[in-house]
Design a protein around this motif. Structure first.
Motif, PDB file in Angstrom:
ATOM      1  N   THR A 104       0.820  -1.219   0.000  1.00 15.11           N
ATOM      2  CA  THR A 104       0.000   0.000   0.000  1.00 15.11           C
ATOM      3  C   THR A 104       0.851   1.264   0.000  1.00 15.11           C
ATOM      4  OG1 THR A 104      -0.152   0.102   2.424  1.00 15.11           O
ATOM      5  CG2 THR A 104      -1.823  -1.193   1.266  1.00 15.11           C
ATOM      6  N   GLU A 149       0.919   4.551  -8.145  1.00 13.28           N
ATOM      7  CA  GLU A 149       1.054   3.919  -9.450  1.00 13.28           C
ATOM      8  C   GLU A 149       2.072   4.664 -10.301  1.00 13.28           C
ATOM      9  OE1 GLU A 149      -1.818   2.446 -13.158  1.00 13.28           O
ATOM     10  OE2 GLU A 149      -2.674   3.429 -11.377  1.00 13.28           O
ATOM     11  N   CYS A 159       4.287  11.386   0.414  1.00 11.57           N
ATOM     12  CA  CYS A 159       3.230  10.414   0.706  1.00 11.57           C
ATOM     13  C   CYS A 159       3.396   9.837   2.101  1.00 11.57           C
ATOM     14  CB  CYS A 159       3.273   9.262  -0.302  1.00 11.57           C
ATOM     15  SG  CYS A 159       2.999   9.765  -2.011  1.00 11.57           S
ATOM     16  N   VAL A 210       1.556   6.445   4.655  1.00  7.65           N
ATOM     17  CA  VAL A 210       0.545   5.456   5.019  1.00  7.65           C
ATOM     18  C   VAL A 210       0.525   5.410   6.543  1.00  7.65           C
ATOM     19  CG1 VAL A 210       0.689   4.073   2.927  1.00  7.65           C
ATOM     20  CG2 VAL A 210       2.237   3.583   4.829  1.00  7.65           C
ATOM     21  N   TRP A 257      -1.617  -1.669   7.330  1.00  9.10           N
ATOM     22  CA  TRP A 257      -1.383  -0.321   6.825  1.00  9.10           C
ATOM     23  C   TRP A 257      -2.521   0.067   5.882  1.00  9.10           C
ATOM     24  CZ3 TRP A 257       2.624   2.517   8.716  1.00  9.10           C
ATOM     25  CH2 TRP A 257       3.639   1.812   9.387  1.00  9.10           C
ATOM     26  N   ASP A 258      -2.926   1.324   5.956  1.00  8.28           N
ATOM     27  CA  ASP A 258      -3.967   1.791   5.049  1.00  8.28           C
ATOM     28  C   ASP A 258      -3.363   2.223   3.718  1.00  8.28           C
ATOM     29  OD1 ASP A 258      -2.728   4.182   5.570  1.00  8.28           O
ATOM     30  OD2 ASP A 258      -4.433   5.120   6.580  1.00  8.28           O
ATOM     31  N   GLY A 259      -4.195   2.774   2.844  1.00  7.13           N
ATOM     32  CA  GLY A 259      -3.729   3.226   1.537  1.00  7.13           C
ATOM     33  C   GLY A 259      -2.953   4.521   1.623  1.00  7.13           C
ATOM     34  N   PRO A 260      -2.258   4.893   0.543  1.00  6.20           N
ATOM     35  CA  PRO A 260      -1.390   6.067   0.579  1.00  6.20           C
ATOM     36  C   PRO A 260      -2.159   7.385   0.524  1.00  6.20           C
ATOM     37  CG  PRO A 260      -1.415   5.134  -1.622  1.00  6.20           C
ATOM     38  CD  PRO A 260      -2.212   4.197  -0.755  1.00  6.20           C
ATOM     39  N   ARG A 261      -1.639   8.377   1.220  1.00  4.28           N
ATOM     40  CA  ARG A 261      -2.095   9.760   1.106  1.00  4.28           C
ATOM     41  C   ARG A 261      -1.026  10.543   0.366  1.00  4.28           C
ATOM     42  NH1 ARG A 261      -3.142  12.095   6.933  1.00  4.28           N
ATOM     43  NH2 ARG A 261      -3.622  13.968   5.706  1.00  4.28           N
TER      44      ARG A 261
END
Length: 485
Positions: free
Chosen positions: A76, A80, A125, A127, A136-140
């Motif tokens: 995560t 991309e 970024c 997480v 872990w959550d998704g990226p900010r």
């Protein structure tokens, strides 16, 4: 002659025959226990441009040892079509959240290419994990929020690498550096850039992030931060940064990293050729180190504090800052259009974000005193001790953190090629001894063959650092001083 003690080490990340390489370690203790989170970059080859994803291992303290789980790729922690680099974790003690900051760099765009073109390809970024790194959550992507309009003046930037810190006020701080574009006059091409350390910060437990002012007067790069308690005089934020100037750069902040005072060279902390990342860690001085107690005979005793604010006179030729496995980083990426006037000699800008307002400087903080009493905070510092190559990981101690001349000679904890490192305090042993851990790059032939972990106590540090010679008396030859006008 007695052989110096070397801590036992455990290899956590090992390069593989297919070229897979692990670089840029970061270490974070998370209570209770604590749980140890070890991070690194996973690269398809040692080259910066072939960085791929971040990896993690979780360690659990069991008696006098650490039990590590398997290597885990943090899927995560990625954007991309970007590669993830420079892990920089920080723990919020109020919410229990672990933030893992990193930069996501577009494709295989190198830092040198960004500096040459003056076009940033990095994104800020993070997480987060609510359970000490289990999930872990998704990226900010925080670039627009935390960098904002400053991006147009930055050729590139990165965080850490290594750990961030939380202040007693609750502010979260993530160390960072940028290559600032100083001039764009050569037919649209970049004519000059210069690296400067700074910090990102949050005052609302990570909901929003902002960028602080740069260490404006000296070229400084990868950095780490520590809080230094000065007793009745209050606390200051201490920044220690990589530099191409022959020794480390330190800078202080009196406003919790919103801005930094003028940086100065630390002559007792020599840089490796081309420079290398190093780690800094603050911790409470042991009770037996109170003023008047001679129980700890390490380093200088009561040294005069006479910081030089004219460090530009000691500068060396310009170099870049990003690291390469060949001992590079500092690979000459500032060459284009070098004029006769060096940005290292600049006065700090009075504008916000470039060193802070001069009217806010606390000169009383920097004025030398007749004697320097024992500091309530001591500092540890880890860095290769070789001057021409990245060799022999060393640990230094300072009992007087604001005095750049107070550092001891190193205790070499690993003999051989070594590079980046990160220090952590992991609490007292069952016998009450203050204990530290170091995660560092190591190898037999080159410094990026593996990433090793070791544990040692403050007592072992004190036994192995070599005392420095007594400083000259105050009546001797005066040290150079230069105060801002």
């Amino acid at each position: 002659m007695e052989t110096p003690l070397v801590p036992m080490r455990t290899v956590l990340f090992q390069s593989e025959r297919n070229g897979l390489t692990y670089r840029v370690p970061a270490l974070l203790p998370v209570p209770p226990g604590p749980t140890l989170l070890a991070f690194a970059e996973q690269r398809l080859s040692p080259n910066d441009a072939h960085a791929h994803r971040l990896v993690q291992r979780r360690g659990t303290l069991e008696g006098g040892s650490v039990r590590w789980d398997a290597v885990r790729v943090l899927g995560t922690a990625a954007l991309e079509e970007h590669r993830s680099m420079n892990p920089c974790p920080v723990h919020d003690a109020h919410t229990g959240t672990v933030f893992l900051f990193f930069v996501a760099v577009r494709g295989q765009t190198s830092e040198a290419a960004q500096i040459t073109a003056g076009r940033n390809a990095a994104r800020l970024c993070c997480v987060t994990s609510p359970d000490a790194g289990r999930t872990w959550d998704g990226p900010r992507d925080l670039t627009a929020e935390a960098v904002g309009g400053a991006e147009q003046d930055w050729a590139t930037f990165a965080v850490g690498p290594g750990h961030g810190i939380q202040l007693p006020s609750g502010r979260l701080l993530v160390p960072a550096y940028t290559y600032r574009v100083d001039r764009r006059e050569c037919f649209g091409k970049i004519c000059r850039t210069s690296p400067h350390a700074f910090a990102f910060y949050s005052d609302d437990h990570g909901q929003t992030w902002h960028n602080g002012g740069l260490v404006s007067n000296l070229r400084s790069g990868e950095c780490q931060l520590a809080v230094v308690d000065r007793g009745q005089a209050g606390s200051v934020l201490y920044c220690n940064a990589r530099s191409p100037l022959g020794s480390r750069v330190q800078a202080l902040s009196t406003d919790e990293g919103t801005s930094f005072l003028l940086g100065e060279l630390v002559p007792t902390l020599a840089e490796t050729a081309w420079g290398c990342q190093g780690s800094i860690l603050g911790f409470p001085a042991p009770p037996s180190s109170r003023p008047g107690d001679q129980g700890w005979s390490v380093g200088s005793k009561k040294t005069p504090f006479a910081p030089s604010l004219c460090p530009g006179t000691q500068e060396s030729p310009e170099e870049g800052v990003r690291d390469t496995p060949e001992g590079g980083g500092l690979h000459g990426t500032e060459r284009s259009g070098n004029g006769p006037r060096d940005p290292g000699l600049r006065e700090p800008s009075p504008e916000p974000g470039l060193g802070g307002d001069r009217r806010g400087w606390s000169l009383e903080l920097l004025r030398p005193s007749a004697t320097l009493t024992q500091s309530p905070t001591w500092l540890l510092y880890s860095h290769p001790t070789g001057r021409r190559a990245r060799l022999h990981m060393g640990v230094h101690l300072s009992r007087f953190p604001l005095d750049p001349h107070s550092w001891t000679k190193p205790w070499v904890i690993y003999q051989g090629p070594s590079g980046y490192s990160d220090l952590a305090s992991i609490g007292p042993t069952p016998k009450g001894a203050l204990t530290f851990a170091c995660l560092y790059e190591s190898g037999a032939r080159v410094s990026y063959e593996e990433i090793s972990f070791c544990v040692f106590s403050l007592g072992e540090v004190l036994e192995n650092v070599l005392p420095r010679a007594e400083p000259p008396p105050l009546g001797g030859k005066p040290q150079q001083q230069c105060w801002p006008s």
